[in-house]
Motif scaffolding. Structure first.
Motif, short mmCIF file in Angstrom:
data_model
loop_
_atom_site.label_atom_id
_atom_site.label_comp_id
_atom_site.label_asym_id
_atom_site.label_seq_id
_atom_site.Cartn_x
_atom_site.Cartn_y
_atom_site.Cartn_z
N ARG A 155 -34.01 81.15 75.51
CA ARG A 155 -34.30 80.01 76.40
C ARG A 155 -33.02 79.21 76.65
N ARG A 204 -43.35 85.14 74.53
CA ARG A 204 -43.16 84.26 75.68
C ARG A 204 -41.90 83.43 75.45
N THR A 219 -37.15 94.18 81.24
CA THR A 219 -37.78 92.94 81.67
C THR A 219 -36.79 91.99 82.34
N ARG A 276 -30.33 87.39 85.10
CA ARG A 276 -30.62 86.93 83.73
C ARG A 276 -29.76 87.69 82.72
N ARG A 332 -30.81 78.81 80.26
CA ARG A 332 -30.83 77.49 80.89
C ARG A 332 -29.60 77.32 81.77
N ASN A 352 -40.20 81.73 78.28
CA ASN A 352 -40.45 80.55 79.11
C ASN A 352 -41.57 80.91 80.08
N ALA A 353 -41.81 80.06 81.07
CA ALA A 353 -42.94 80.28 81.98
C ALA A 353 -42.79 81.57 82.79
N ARG A 354 -41.56 82.00 83.04
CA ARG A 354 -41.33 83.17 83.89
C ARG A 354 -40.95 84.44 83.14
N LEU A 355 -40.66 84.33 81.85
CA LEU A 355 -40.18 85.49 81.11
C LEU A 355 -41.02 85.73 79.86
#
Length: 140
Positions: free
Chosen positions: A99, A5, A50, A55, A103, A7-10
């Motif tokens: 991460r 994991r 992914t 990104r 950002r 972040n929350a989306r990836l």
């Protein structure tokens, strides 16, 4: 291996992470020359299914100096004497790097100095100039 994991989306699936082990330098007693505790964790930004195009482009641009010619990001960990702890450390460091690379920097809004700050600055300059002028008149 578990998914990583970021972040929350990836979340990176385990099949996109390649792990290699090598002998680690430093202290380790009798095991140092026979146990492969150093971890090399490799993630291919170019071949990742992914990551989306946005990104991928952001990571390729922001992490360009850390990538291999093939577009792989390699994280090495040999802080600990145990393979499992080094693997956990490498996974955490990879997540941190990704991460930070993903950002989005806040856009700076241009500002202007306030009238009061401009007045204070000019008054300070006048005071310094006056003091220097007085010193020059005394010395001559």
């Amino acid at each position: 291996m578990d998914p990583l994991r970021v972040n929350a989306r990836l979340v990176l699936p385990p099949d996109e992470l390649r792990v290699q082990f090598a002998r680690s330098g430093g202290p380790g007693g009798q095991n140092v020359n026979k146990v492969e505790t150093q971890v090399l964790l490799r993630f291919s930004i170019v071949r990742s299914r992914t990551l989306g195009d946005v990104r991928r482009a952001r990571l390729l641009q922001r992490l360009a100096t850390r990538l291999t010619r093939e577009g792989d990001l390699i994280v090495r960990s040999s802080r600990h004497r145990e393979r499992a702890r080094n693997l956990a450390d490498a996974r955490e460091r990879l997540a941190d790097i990704l991460r930070e690379g993903l950002r989005v920097a806040e856009v700076r809004k241009p500002t202007h100095p306030t009238k009061a700050s401009q007045r204070r600055r000019l008054e300070a300059k006048r005071r310094r100039g006056r003091a220097k002028r007085l010193r020059r008149e005394d010395g001559e």
